[in-house]
Design a protein around this motif. Structure first.
Motif, PDB file in Angstrom:
ATOM      1  N   ARG A   1      13.798  -4.942  -0.628  1.00 25.45           N
ATOM      2  CA  ARG A   1      14.245  -4.440   0.675  1.00 25.45           C
ATOM      3  C   ARG A   1      12.805  -3.394   0.054  1.00 25.45           C
ATOM      4  O   ARG A   1      12.768  -2.872  -1.018  1.00 25.45           O
ATOM      5  N   TYR A   2      12.303  -2.081   1.638  1.00 24.67           N
ATOM      6  CA  TYR A   2      11.394  -0.641   1.509  1.00 24.67           C
ATOM      7  C   TYR A   2      12.189   0.159   1.656  1.00 24.67           C
ATOM      8  O   TYR A   2      13.087   0.030   3.274  1.00 24.67           O
ATOM      9  N   ARG A   3      12.485   1.383   1.050  1.00 20.25           N
ATOM     10  CA  ARG A   3      12.849   2.656   1.430  1.00 20.25           C
ATOM     11  C   ARG A   3      12.469   3.481   1.082  1.00 20.25           C
ATOM     12  O   ARG A   3      11.355   3.502  -0.079  1.00 20.25           O
ATOM     13  N   LEU A   4      12.393   4.839   2.081  1.00 24.32           N
ATOM     14  CA  LEU A   4      11.419   5.935   2.141  1.00 24.32           C
ATOM     15  C   LEU A   4      12.221   6.728   0.439  1.00 24.32           C
ATOM     16  O   LEU A   4      13.694   6.176   0.361  1.00 24.32           O
TER      17      LEU A   4
ATOM     18  N   ASP B   1       1.042  -1.179  -0.531  1.00 23.16           N
ATOM     19  CA  ASP B   1       0.180   0.361  -0.479  1.00 23.16           C
ATOM     20  C   ASP B   1       1.138   1.011   0.395  1.00 23.16           C
ATOM     21  O   ASP B   1       0.386   1.874  -1.420  1.00 23.16           O
ATOM     22  N   LEU B   2       2.013   1.686   0.770  1.00 21.96           N
ATOM     23  CA  LEU B   2       2.780   2.403   1.276  1.00 21.96           C
ATOM     24  C   LEU B   2       3.301   2.371  -0.379  1.00 21.96           C
ATOM     25  O   LEU B   2       3.660   3.726  -0.888  1.00 21.96           O
ATOM     26  N   VAL B   3       3.723   1.722  -1.583  1.00 21.06           N
ATOM     27  CA  VAL B   3       4.232   1.450  -2.373  1.00 21.06           C
ATOM     28  C   VAL B   3       3.219   2.005  -3.028  1.00 21.06           C
ATOM     29  O   VAL B   3       3.877   3.252  -4.366  1.00 21.06           O
ATOM     30  N   GLN B   4       2.755   1.858  -3.478  1.00 21.71           N
ATOM     31  CA  GLN B   4       1.045   2.650  -4.230  1.00 21.71           C
ATOM     32  C   GLN B   4       1.050   3.300  -4.333  1.00 21.71           C
ATOM     33  O   GLN B   4       0.941   4.554  -4.873  1.00 21.71           O
ATOM     34  N   GLU B   5       1.395   4.137  -2.625  1.00 13.16           N
ATOM     35  CA  GLU B   5       0.639   5.672  -2.618  1.00 13.16           C
ATOM     36  C   GLU B   5       1.787   6.562  -2.757  1.00 13.16           C
ATOM     37  O   GLU B   5       2.236   8.335  -2.784  1.00 13.16           O
ATOM     38  N   HIS B   6       3.360   5.443  -3.247  1.00 15.35           N
ATOM     39  CA  HIS B   6       4.586   6.372  -3.293  1.00 15.35           C
ATOM     40  C   HIS B   6       5.532   6.971  -2.692  1.00 15.35           C
ATOM     41  O   HIS B   6       6.123   7.942  -2.091  1.00 15.35           O
TER      42      HIS B   6
END
Length: 108
Positions: free
Chosen positions: A60-63, A43-48
């Motif tokens: 991995r996920y980063r800001l 969801d956070l990826v989709q919201e950029h």
């Protein structure tokens, strides 16, 4: 996802400049399943708000980095004389683009 969980998730990811794995996030959200955390991250990826690095298990996920604005000297009024402007242009030039300088013993 609740607002406080969302903020906490973003804060956790911000602790890892090279990116956080799902496992690292799971250490904080111990009561949540892996799939729930993966949905939150998606969801956070989709919201950029965050971006992914790598594939499958190595993901991995980063800001998302905020682009830096132009230096203030380009937009600010100039109160420098011509010689100072030339010096400013020279020192802001990339080092590789500057003419090489050799050693001179007379400077000592």
């Amino acid at each position: 996802m609740k607002k406080n969980q969302r903020e906490e998730l973003i804060e956790i990811i911000s602790r890892y400049p090279q990116g956080a794995s799902v496992e690292e996030v799971m250490l904080i959200f111990t009561q949540k399943s892996r799939r729930t955390i993966q949905r939150w991250l998606a969801d956070l990826v989709q919201e950029h708000l965050i971006e992914t690095i790598g594939d499958t298990k190595a993901r991995r996920y980063r800001l998302i980095p905020i682009p830096q604005s132009a230096p203030l000297t380009q937009n600010a009024p100039t109160f420098l004389n011509e010689q100072a402007i030339e010096i400013q242009k020279f020192v802001t030039m990339p080092i590789a683009a500057r003419p090489p300088v050799t050693y001179d013993r007379t400077w000592l």
